[in-house]
Structures are given as C-alpha cells and as structure tokens.
Enzyme design. Sequence first.
Site, PDB file in Angstrom:
ATOM      1  N   ASN A 189      27.992  27.941  38.907  1.00  0.00           N
ATOM      2  CA  ASN A 189      29.090  27.017  38.629  1.00  0.00           C
ATOM      3  C   ASN A 189      28.650  25.616  39.002  1.00  0.00           C
ATOM      4  OD1 ASN A 189      30.975  28.890  37.752  1.00  0.00           O
ATOM      5  ND2 ASN A 189      31.930  29.129  39.748  1.00  0.00           N
TER       6      ASN A 189
ATOM      7  N   ARG B 287      30.198  34.085  35.313  1.00  0.00           N
ATOM      8  CA  ARG B 287      28.856  34.234  35.889  1.00  0.00           C
ATOM      9  C   ARG B 287      28.476  35.709  36.034  1.00  0.00           C
ATOM     10  NH1 ARG B 287      29.147  31.432  41.289  1.00  0.00           N
ATOM     11  NH2 ARG B 287      31.216  32.316  41.117  1.00  0.00           N
TER      12      ARG B 287
END
Length: 97
Positions: free
Chosen positions: A38, A20
Amino acid sequence: MADTAVQVEIYGRVQGVGYRAWLQQVATMFGLNGWVRNRHDGWVEAVISGPTDQIDAIVALMERGPPGSRPENVAVRPATDDETASHNDGFAVLPDF
C-alpha cells in the site's frame, strides 16, 4: 517466452479490500516473483517479474481486482533493477510506503 519485470500502480478503491493478499495469491498461482504494498496516498504499488504472457494475464486480472475493490486506473511501466532486487523467489506483501 522471455521474462520481464513491470512496476504497476493501481488507483481506485484498492486499500482495505484485500487487494494485496489477493494479488499475492494470484501471483503465486501464476509462479511470478515480486512484491506488493500500500502507498500512503491511497493507491497500491506492485513489482512483478516472470514470463511476459503471465505478466499480461495478471495485469488484466489486476484491472478487475478482487471482490469489493474498484480499480479505476492501472498504470504499467518497465521495472528498474532496484525495484526487482532481492525479490526473485516468490511474491511478498511489503510494509506500507
């Protein structure tokens, strides 16, 4: 080049490896807008908007991912208006979903 928005699902070893943060950094360098988060079932989801050629380039990078990741499948589809709403100024890492 026209702007577009896509929703991307990234499967494989993509959690716990900095995916990320890496994607946020790359998207920011490309000048793209959107978000990444996520998913509780182990994959990563992102919505990315910007010029089509930049979207194509970042998706190609997402298929490789950062060091330590092992993306196995990257699925891309057009994003909905709901997915892109309120994310037109930068690229954010959202809480897990």
